[in-house]
Scaffold this motif. Structure first.
Motif, PDB file in Angstrom:
ATOM      1  N   TYR A 118       0.841  -1.207   0.000  1.00 35.50           N
ATOM      2  CA  TYR A 118       0.000   0.000   0.000  1.00 35.50           C
ATOM      3  C   TYR A 118       0.873   1.252   0.000  1.00 35.50           C
ATOM      4  CZ  TYR A 118      -3.034   3.670   1.823  1.00 35.50           C
ATOM      5  OH  TYR A 118      -3.701   4.838   2.009  1.00 35.50           O
ATOM      6  N   MET A 119       1.915   1.247   0.824  1.00 36.43           N
ATOM      7  CA  MET A 119       2.799   2.405   0.867  1.00 36.43           C
ATOM      8  C   MET A 119       3.491   2.608  -0.478  1.00 36.43           C
ATOM      9  SD  MET A 119       4.528   2.066   4.640  1.00 36.43           S
ATOM     10  CE  MET A 119       5.515   3.517   4.335  1.00 36.43           C
ATOM     11  N   LYS A 120       3.940   1.522  -1.086  1.00 34.52           N
ATOM     12  CA  LYS A 120       4.610   1.642  -2.386  1.00 34.52           C
ATOM     13  C   LYS A 120       3.647   2.125  -3.469  1.00 34.52           C
ATOM     14  CE  LYS A 120       6.910  -1.104  -5.925  1.00 34.52           C
ATOM     15  NZ  LYS A 120       5.915  -0.745  -6.947  1.00 34.52           N
ATOM     16  N   ARG A 121       2.416   1.613  -3.422  1.00 31.43           N
ATOM     17  CA  ARG A 121       1.467   1.896  -4.503  1.00 31.43           C
ATOM     18  C   ARG A 121       0.880   3.294  -4.399  1.00 31.43           C
ATOM     19  NH1 ARG A 121      -0.968   3.192  -8.061  1.00 31.43           N
ATOM     20  NH2 ARG A 121      -2.468   2.113  -9.404  1.00 31.43           N
ATOM     21  N   HIS A 122       0.598   3.731  -3.197  1.00 28.68           N
ATOM     22  CA  HIS A 122      -0.106   4.998  -3.017  1.00 28.68           C
ATOM     23  C   HIS A 122       0.798   6.113  -2.512  1.00 28.68           C
ATOM     24  CE1 HIS A 122      -4.035   3.181  -3.810  1.00 28.68           C
ATOM     25  NE2 HIS A 122      -3.626   2.153  -3.084  1.00 28.68           N
ATOM     26  N   ARG A 123       1.651   5.841  -1.554  1.00 34.74           N
ATOM     27  CA  ARG A 123       2.483   6.890  -0.998  1.00 34.74           C
ATOM     28  C   ARG A 123       3.545   7.360  -1.978  1.00 34.74           C
ATOM     29  NH1 ARG A 123       0.024   9.138   3.393  1.00 34.74           N
ATOM     30  NH2 ARG A 123      -0.929   7.503   4.673  1.00 34.74           N
ATOM     31  N   TRP A 124       4.074   6.439  -2.776  1.00 34.36           N
ATOM     32  CA  TRP A 124       5.137   6.786  -3.699  1.00 34.36           C
ATOM     33  C   TRP A 124       4.644   6.938  -5.132  1.00 34.36           C
ATOM     34  CZ3 TRP A 124      10.127   7.762  -2.145  1.00 34.36           C
ATOM     35  CH2 TRP A 124      10.428   7.418  -0.809  1.00 34.36           C
ATOM     36  N   SER A 125       3.326   6.915  -5.333  1.00 31.43           N
ATOM     37  CA  SER A 125       2.817   7.016  -6.701  1.00 31.43           C
ATOM     38  C   SER A 125       3.126   8.379  -7.330  1.00 31.43           C
ATOM     39  CB  SER A 125       1.302   6.759  -6.713  1.00 31.43           C
ATOM     40  OG  SER A 125       0.627   7.721  -5.897  1.00 31.43           O
ATOM     41  N   VAL A 126       3.145   9.429  -6.526  1.00 29.95           N
ATOM     42  CA  VAL A 126       3.426  10.768  -7.069  1.00 29.95           C
ATOM     43  C   VAL A 126       4.860  10.847  -7.574  1.00 29.95           C
ATOM     44  CG1 VAL A 126       3.511  13.224  -6.527  1.00 29.95           C
ATOM     45  CG2 VAL A 126       1.714  11.780  -5.533  1.00 29.95           C
ATOM     46  N   LEU A 127       5.795  10.334  -6.782  1.00 29.36           N
ATOM     47  CA  LEU A 127       7.193  10.387  -7.201  1.00 29.36           C
ATOM     48  C   LEU A 127       7.471   9.446  -8.361  1.00 29.36           C
ATOM     49  CD1 LEU A 127       8.963  10.543  -3.730  1.00 29.36           C
ATOM     50  CD2 LEU A 127       8.501  12.420  -5.314  1.00 29.36           C
ATOM     51  N   LYS A 128       6.846   8.267  -8.345  1.00 29.64           N
ATOM     52  CA  LYS A 128       7.099   7.298  -9.409  1.00 29.64           C
ATOM     53  C   LYS A 128       6.500   7.741 -10.744  1.00 29.64           C
ATOM     54  CE  LYS A 128       6.863   2.921  -8.657  1.00 29.64           C
ATOM     55  NZ  LYS A 128       8.282   2.601  -8.915  1.00 29.64           N
ATOM     56  N   SER A 129       5.411   8.530 -10.697  1.00 33.88           N
ATOM     57  CA  SER A 129       4.768   8.980 -11.948  1.00 33.88           C
ATOM     58  C   SER A 129       5.255  10.349 -12.399  1.00 33.88           C
ATOM     59  CB  SER A 129       3.241   9.022 -11.755  1.00 33.88           C
ATOM     60  OG  SER A 129       2.905   9.938 -10.705  1.00 33.88           O
ATOM     61  N   ARG A 130       6.139  10.968 -11.673  1.00 32.26           N
ATOM     62  CA  ARG A 130       6.636  12.286 -12.064  1.00 32.26           C
ATOM     63  C   ARG A 130       7.539  12.167 -13.285  1.00 32.26           C
ATOM     64  NH1 ARG A 130       9.258  15.903  -7.474  1.00 32.26           N
ATOM     65  NH2 ARG A 130       7.056  15.839  -6.838  1.00 32.26           N
ATOM     66  N   LYS A 131       7.353  13.093 -14.211  1.00 26.49           N
ATOM     67  CA  LYS A 131       8.127  13.098 -15.443  1.00 26.49           C
ATOM     68  C   LYS A 131       8.810  14.449 -15.600  1.00 26.49           C
ATOM     69  CE  LYS A 131       7.734  12.378 -20.421  1.00 26.49           C
ATOM     70  NZ  LYS A 131       6.807  12.065 -21.541  1.00 26.49           N
ATOM     71  N   ILE A 132      10.100  14.422 -15.839  1.00 26.72           N
ATOM     72  CA  ILE A 132      10.884  15.638 -16.037  1.00 26.72           C
ATOM     73  C   ILE A 132      11.157  15.784 -17.525  1.00 26.72           C
ATOM     74  CG2 ILE A 132      13.017  16.825 -15.479  1.00 26.72           C
ATOM     75  CD1 ILE A 132      13.106  15.262 -12.869  1.00 26.72           C
TER      76      ILE A 132
END
Length: 296
Positions: A276-290
């Motif tokens: 849950y932490m990996k899927r939801h807490r880190w979803s913003v950082l994992k989906s960020r595109k530079i």
């Protein structure tokens, strides 16, 4: 003029920022093709010799394994063989009776103390009575002399022979092995010991065996009577003593499986939380595109 200079500087700054950085990468390792001829021959020879030696060793192992002189014990359905199965403690108690009445005449268990039986197969009072039946040499006393005393819980199982030489003399040159870790020291474990103990055969012509005894060309037959009234058949005796030897070699058997069960239950709770932490807490950082805009 000042505005033009500022614009030029700003443009130069964007240009400088837009210049891709060149990273220095270490040189790649020298490939096999680039090696000198002598090293190629040496490495090739080493590889062929290693592979040939491994293949020869495997062939020899298979030939010995498949020979008619070696019999592998079958896999028996032990009650404690399951990943969450515990030892049969009633069988451990009967197995100790078998060891005490039969096996202890030749085999020692020098790594097992009387206190180890407490709470496993006997109560503390029962073990004290069993230990007091043994005469233990202790000392020296205040006069510097050795003396005998009744056994205590802290004493180890008595040895049948005072030294290995006396054991060899009593057994025609053969040294009976210690049984403390015998199931771990033999390939097949308790399957091997069970097959050995049940390897009795029909007596040859001219040899008479009384009722209740079994013929074995190496071991004499024994008459056993269990304290709980269990029929002492040959397979029952072998099963009980094998269970006792498994416990003796691995006293932490039940505790290890309990800890494994607790670990599985804890992981069943912890793993979903981590997911849950990996899927939801880190979803913003994992989906960020530079995105980088190329310079105009």
């Amino acid at each position: 003029m000042a505005a033009l200079r500022a614009t030029t500087l700003a443009g130069s700054g964007r240009a400088l920022l837009s210049v891709p950085k060149t990273l220095k990468t270490p040189k790649a390792n020298m490939s096999f093709a680039a090696l000198p001829r002598g090293k190629k021959v040496a490495l090739t020879t080493l590889g062929v010799v290693t592979a040939g030696g491994a293949g020869l060793a495997l062939m020899l192992h298979q030939s010995v394994k498949a020979s008619d002189l070696e019999l592998h014990p079958p896999n028996y359905p032990w009650s404690h063989a399951g990943p969450l199965s515990s030892l049969d403690h009633a069988s451990i108690r009967r197995g100790y009776e078998v060891y005490k009445q039969v096996c202890s005449a030749c085999h020692s268990m020098e790594y097992l103390a009387f206190r180890n039986l407490v709470g496993v197969s006997h109560t503390e009072d029962e073990v004290k009575v069993i230990a007091e039946e043994v005469e233990v040499v202790d000392g020296p006393d205040e006069n510097g002399e050795m003396f005998t005393r009744p056994g205590k819980l802290s004493d180890y199982f008595p040895k049948p022979y005072p030294n290995p030489e006396a054991a060899r003399v009593a057994n025609n040159g053969a040294l009976p092995p210690d049984l403390s870790y015998i199931v771990n020291a033999r390939h097949g474990g308790e399957d091997y010991v069970f097959s050995l103990l049940t390897g009795y055969c029909e007596p040859p012509a001219g040899v008479s065996v009384r009722e209740g005894l079994y013929y074995n060309p190496y071991f004499p037959g024994q008459i056993l009577e269990y304290g709980d009234g269990t029929p002492a058949t040959m397979s029952q005796v072998a099963k009980d003593v094998c269970t006792f030897l498994r416990w003796a070699a691995e006293p932490e058997h039940d505790q290890r499986k309990r800890m494994g069960l607790k670990l599985i239950m804890g992981a069943a709770i912890l793993v979903p939380l981590l997911y849950y932490m990996k899927r939801h807490r880190w979803s913003v950082l994992k989906s960020r595109k530079i995105a980088y805009r190329p310079p105009k």
